[in-house]
Each structure stands twice: as C-alpha cells, then as structure tokens.
Design a protein around this motif. Structure first.
Motif, PDB file in Angstrom:
ATOM      1  N   ARG A  10      85.100  -9.504 -55.481  1.00 51.16           N
ATOM      2  CA  ARG A  10      85.037  -9.701 -54.030  1.00 51.16           C
ATOM      3  C   ARG A  10      85.248 -11.177 -53.721  1.00 51.16           C
ATOM      4  O   ARG A  10      85.007 -12.033 -54.584  1.00 51.16           O
ATOM      5  CB  ARG A  10      83.668  -9.261 -53.517  1.00 51.16           C
ATOM      6  CG  ARG A  10      83.358  -7.785 -53.774  1.00 51.16           C
ATOM      7  CD  ARG A  10      81.890  -7.503 -53.625  1.00 51.16           C
ATOM      8  NE  ARG A  10      81.092  -8.262 -54.587  1.00 51.16           N
ATOM      9  CZ  ARG A  10      79.899  -7.893 -55.027  1.00 51.16           C
ATOM     10  NH1 ARG A  10      79.353  -6.775 -54.607  1.00 51.16           N
ATOM     11  NH2 ARG A  10      79.241  -8.659 -55.891  1.00 51.16           N
ATOM     12  N   PRO A  11      85.707 -11.505 -52.524  1.00 50.95           N
ATOM     13  CA  PRO A  11      85.920 -12.929 -52.207  1.00 50.95           C
ATOM     14  C   PRO A  11      84.696 -13.788 -52.485  1.00 50.95           C
ATOM     15  O   PRO A  11      84.822 -14.920 -52.969  1.00 50.95           O
ATOM     16  CB  PRO A  11      86.278 -12.903 -50.721  1.00 50.95           C
ATOM     17  CG  PRO A  11      86.929 -11.568 -50.524  1.00 50.95           C
ATOM     18  CD  PRO A  11      86.170 -10.629 -51.420  1.00 50.95           C
ATOM     19  N   GLU A  12      83.521 -13.271 -52.207  1.00 48.68           N
ATOM     20  CA  GLU A  12      82.308 -14.070 -52.414  1.00 48.68           C
ATOM     21  C   GLU A  12      82.031 -14.333 -53.901  1.00 48.68           C
ATOM     22  O   GLU A  12      81.329 -15.284 -54.256  1.00 48.68           O
ATOM     23  CB  GLU A  12      81.094 -13.412 -51.754  1.00 48.68           C
ATOM     24  CG  GLU A  12      80.826 -11.981 -52.205  1.00 48.68           C
ATOM     25  CD  GLU A  12      81.478 -10.941 -51.300  1.00 48.68           C
ATOM     26  OE1 GLU A  12      80.915  -9.825 -51.211  1.00 48.68           O
ATOM     27  OE2 GLU A  12      82.533 -11.252 -50.706  1.00 48.68           O
ATOM     28  N   ASP A  13      82.575 -13.471 -54.779  1.00 45.87           N
ATOM     29  CA  ASP A  13      82.409 -13.698 -56.218  1.00 45.87           C
ATOM     30  C   ASP A  13      83.203 -14.909 -56.703  1.00 45.87           C
ATOM     31  O   ASP A  13      82.937 -15.421 -57.806  1.00 45.87           O
ATOM     32  CB  ASP A  13      82.889 -12.484 -57.016  1.00 45.87           C
ATOM     33  CG  ASP A  13      82.118 -11.218 -56.702  1.00 45.87           C
ATOM     34  OD1 ASP A  13      80.918 -11.333 -56.360  1.00 45.87           O
ATOM     35  OD2 ASP A  13      82.712 -10.126 -56.792  1.00 45.87           O
ATOM     36  N   LEU A  14      84.186 -15.333 -55.922  1.00 46.67           N
ATOM     37  CA  LEU A  14      85.151 -16.326 -56.388  1.00 46.67           C
ATOM     38  C   LEU A  14      84.944 -17.702 -55.792  1.00 46.67           C
ATOM     39  O   LEU A  14      85.732 -18.610 -56.047  1.00 46.67           O
ATOM     40  CB  LEU A  14      86.571 -15.836 -56.053  1.00 46.67           C
ATOM     41  CG  LEU A  14      86.935 -14.453 -56.608  1.00 46.67           C
ATOM     42  CD1 LEU A  14      88.298 -14.013 -56.086  1.00 46.67           C
ATOM     43  CD2 LEU A  14      86.921 -14.462 -58.131  1.00 46.67           C
ATOM     44  N   LEU A 307      93.133 -13.972 -49.103  1.00 40.97           N
ATOM     45  CA  LEU A 307      92.537 -13.622 -50.387  1.00 40.97           C
ATOM     46  C   LEU A 307      92.160 -12.147 -50.418  1.00 40.97           C
ATOM     47  O   LEU A 307      92.361 -11.466 -51.427  1.00 40.97           O
ATOM     48  CB  LEU A 307      91.311 -14.498 -50.655  1.00 40.97           C
ATOM     49  CG  LEU A 307      90.556 -14.200 -51.951  1.00 40.97           C
ATOM     50  CD1 LEU A 307      91.446 -14.374 -53.175  1.00 40.97           C
ATOM     51  CD2 LEU A 307      89.312 -15.102 -52.048  1.00 40.97           C
ATOM     52  N   ARG A 308      91.618 -11.631 -49.343  1.00 41.43           N
ATOM     53  CA  ARG A 308      91.261 -10.209 -49.283  1.00 41.43           C
ATOM     54  C   ARG A 308      92.492  -9.339 -49.495  1.00 41.43           C
ATOM     55  O   ARG A 308      92.448  -8.334 -50.206  1.00 41.43           O
ATOM     56  CB  ARG A 308      90.589  -9.893 -47.951  1.00 41.43           C
ATOM     57  CG  ARG A 308      90.397  -8.411 -47.679  1.00 41.43           C
ATOM     58  CD  ARG A 308      89.617  -7.706 -48.791  1.00 41.43           C
ATOM     59  NE  ARG A 308      88.221  -8.102 -48.821  1.00 41.43           N
ATOM     60  CZ  ARG A 308      87.393  -7.752 -49.801  1.00 41.43           C
ATOM     61  NH1 ARG A 308      87.842  -7.028 -50.835  1.00 41.43           N
ATOM     62  NH2 ARG A 308      86.130  -8.146 -49.768  1.00 41.43           N
ATOM     63  N   ASP A 312      93.024  -6.681 -52.596  1.00 44.07           N
ATOM     64  CA  ASP A 312      93.241  -5.264 -52.293  1.00 44.07           C
ATOM     65  C   ASP A 312      94.651  -4.797 -52.638  1.00 44.07           C
ATOM     66  O   ASP A 312      94.943  -3.604 -52.577  1.00 44.07           O
ATOM     67  CB  ASP A 312      93.005  -5.004 -50.789  1.00 44.07           C
ATOM     68  CG  ASP A 312      91.533  -5.102 -50.423  1.00 44.07           C
ATOM     69  OD1 ASP A 312      90.688  -5.019 -51.329  1.00 44.07           O
ATOM     70  OD2 ASP A 312      91.232  -5.274 -49.220  1.00 44.07           O
ATOM     71  N   GLY A 313      95.519  -5.725 -53.010  1.00 43.01           N
ATOM     72  CA  GLY A 313      96.916  -5.385 -53.241  1.00 43.01           C
ATOM     73  C   GLY A 313      97.150  -4.691 -54.573  1.00 43.01           C
ATOM     74  O   GLY A 313      96.403  -4.894 -55.540  1.00 43.01           O
TER      75      GLY A 313
END
Length: 406
Positions: A10-14, A307-308, A312-313
């Motif tokens: 998830r974005p927050e993980d990065l 980034l999301r 998700d891509g």
C-alpha cells in the motif's frame, strides 16, 4: 516475510522507502561495448528539465523519498550531454526536491569524455563518480570499443588523468568476462599502478539485450580462482575490492524493520525514470525493456501516473507476484540467501525468462563464489587481516554507482 511477499504493498507501506533515483538524461551512448544491455543506445533524445522536476515531485508527492536521496545519472552515457545541460538539470532537481530531503548527485560514466570542464562541474556540485574500466588495454579494448570499432582505453585513461589532476575521488567498475579470468594479478597490478585503489568486479551478466555471457559455462571454479588470486594481490598492493565489503556487510543482520529482500527486488527502494518520464522500479537495468512474454516493463509516467495507479496496475502486480515468488523460493532453497536476499530481477528475467526463478549465473558467480572465498579466509583465521577486519560495512549498491556500466 510471508505478509510482505503475499500482498500488494500500500502507499503507506512505502513512505520514505526510496533512497536511489536513477535518471536517464539520455539513452544514447557514444561507444558500443560488446556486453551492453541497453536497448536504445542510438537514441539521442534528452530528458527535459521539466521531467527532472516531475521525477523529484513524484517522489515527494507520494511520500517515497528518504531523508537522503542519491540521484544517479545512468542508463546511457551521461556525459554525452553538454556540461551546461547538467547545470540546468541540477538546478531543476534542487528546485523540486522533496521537503527535508538531501540530494546527492552521482554519475556512472564510461570516462571517455571527461575533461577539465567536466571536472569543474563535478567539484562544483560534489558529484560522486563511478568509472567503467576493464583493466589494461588488451582486456578493456577487446570489450569496450567505439562505434567504429576502435578501442577506448586511451580515452578513458585521459579521463582518469583529469580526475586525478583535479583531485576528484572515484571508483572503478571492471566487468569480468572469460578472458579476464586468466589475468587476476595483471588486472589488479594495472589498477594499483594507476592509483585506482577502489574497484568492483561486475560479472558479465545476461540482462537486457545482452543475451549471452562469456561466463555462462564457468562450472569449473575458474571465477572462484580468479577472485581469490585477485584479492591476494589487492591486499599486497593496497587495493580495496567492493565485493569483500559487500559480503562482510551481508553477514550482518539486516536492520530492524527491513524487508526480506534487497534494494533491487523490494518495491520502490530504487526508482528509475527514463528520458521520457517513464517510471520503473526494481533493477534499473529493466528500464526501457520490451520483454517477449511480459511486454513493456514501464509502470506509468511521472507526469501522469499516481503511485496508487502504479500499485493497482497489471504490470506492477504481475512483476511483484513473480518477484515475491522468486524471493520466497530463494529463501527456502538457498543457503546463500542471507547474503544476496533473493538476487536481482534483471538477472532472473534475462537468464530464466521469469522473475520467479532462483539461482542465476550472476548469483552463482557474483555472490556464491565470492562469499565462499571470503568465508574460507575467515575460517582460516584470517579475519584479523586488515582488509577483512577494517573493511567498511557498506552495501554494494548503497550509492547506486555500482550497477552495470553503460
């Protein structure tokens, strides 16, 4: 490890994850090395200053930038661009750098174009330099030639002389191929004679458009013998070898909170942006590639893709699923996993056709054989030898300058 490898981050993980930003000022290279992996080295396109800004802003807006960020100009010959282009590019990067982030510029160059003007730029901006040099002329010129087929050794040595005249520190990367294996002492003596005392040995890898390596059939321990002899001669002459530091660093426990992989197989530890703004992560050598099974490896563009949207891509999801499977298999099956922590995705894709594989030739020679040589010395009671006891505990790719040469 299980949670890290079985879900999409998830974005927050990065947040704060990216310590290395590779920028391709141009895909063009002025020479034609026999083992070059670059797919588009005749393309003279340039990265626009706005794309430099967009790359830095993308990291900042997505919270990815670490407090210290190495910006590495690579994936082509950086010095094929004018000196003044870099003055503008460095200004654009400074203008757009994420708040609270310190930038450190690094250039990996073939050295043929270095002169006094370039050295003035390097000193002005504190640029860290990595130089590609395969040893004495007979070895270097067999692999690293101009587009018309002439050797480049003399030009590189003029660049070395300029760096030394201006007291600009640099390290050298030497690609080891089959012919090099028979000349470890000659190789190290050459570097010592020219006061090049910090060298790294890159195995001639299969990656990108370079689909065959002269080392692929080395199953008789020739590389191990080469490394042991080179190391012994380096000790005697005061030459430091990057791989010794790397193995000693790998023998330490990873820092608290670190993931199970390495910077090449962990999402967004490294971000690579090509001249047109195309966005990549994992091994920088994957940038710009079209793979027959996977297709284009770009994840989006720093101007238009969030980034999301990347996470998700389909391209990221497929690549990460395979890479995670490869890390898990390496952790399960390989005794050397604590050292290389799953290997390089670019090597796995190049040699095995999938990110999900395990052992590669690059891993067997560049990690396993070197690790055995270093561990053998330790077990012989030589761990108090100065080169072992005092070698800095720095990771091989910490500066981003020890990737494959252009």
């Amino acid at each position: 490890m299980a949670e890290f490898l079985t879900r999409t981050p998830r974005p927050e993980d990065l947040r704060g994850r990216t310590r290395l930003l590779v920028l391709q000022g141009t895909p063009f290279c002025n020479i034609a090395c026999r083992y070059c992996y670059l797919p588009d080295r005749s393309n003279r396109a340039r990265m626009a200053p706005e794309t430099v800004r967009a790359a830095l802003r993308w990291l900042g807006e997505n919270g990815l930038a670490a407090p210290e960020l190495a910006v590495v100009w690579h994936a082509g010959e950086p010095l094929a661009l004018p000196v003044d282009w870099y003055r503008d590019a460095f200004a654009a990067a400074a203008e757009a750098r994420p708040h609270g982030t310190v930038l450190r510029h690094c250039i990996q160059t073939n050295g043929t174009l270095i002169d006094d003007r370039w050295c003035a730029l390097f000193r002005e901006h504190g640029v860290q330099i990595g130089l590609s040099l395969d040893g004495p002329a007979r070895l270097h010129d067999a692999q690293r030639r101009t587009r018309s087929g002439r050797g480049t050794h003399d030009a590189v040595m003029r660049g070395v002389a300029a760096l030394q005249r201006h007291r600009i520190p640099f390290h050298a990367i030497c690609v080891v191929g089959d012919a090099t294996l028979d000349a470890p002492e000659e190789l190290v003596e050459f570097f010592a004679a020219h006061r090049i005392l910090d060298i790294g040995f890159n195995v001639e890898e299969v990656e990108g458009i370079h689909t065959r390596s002269s080392l692929s059939r080395d199953r008789a321990g020739r590389f191990r013998g080469f490394f042991e002899r080179a190391w012994r001669r380096a000790e005697a002459l005061g030459v430091e070898i990057r791989e010794v530091r790397t193995v000693l660093a790998g023998l330490q426990e990873p820092p608290a909170g670190a993931g199970p992989g390495n910077d090449q197989n962990t999402p967004f530890d490294i971000v690579t942006v090509t001249h047109d703004g195309s966005l990549h992560t994992f091994s920088p050598e994957l940038a710009g590639l079209q793979h027959p099974r996977i297709g284009a490896l770009a994840l989006g563009n720093v101007r238009t893709t969030t980034l999301r949207q990347v996470l998700d891509g389909p391209m990221f999801r497929q690549a990460w699923a395979e890479i995670a499977a490869g890390i898990a298999a390496c952790a399960r099956d390989c005794a050397y996993f604590p050292l290389c922590r799953g290997g390089a995705p670019s090597n796995k894709l190049g040699e095995l056709g999938t990110f999900a594989g395990t052992e590669t030739m690059a891993c067997r020679l560049g990690h396993q054989e070197i690790a055995e040589a270093v561990l053998h010395r330790i077990l012989q009671g030589l761990d108090q030898d100065p080169i072992v006891a005092t070698a800095p505990m720095t990771h091989q790719r910490e500066t981003g300058l020890n990737t494959s040469p252009p």
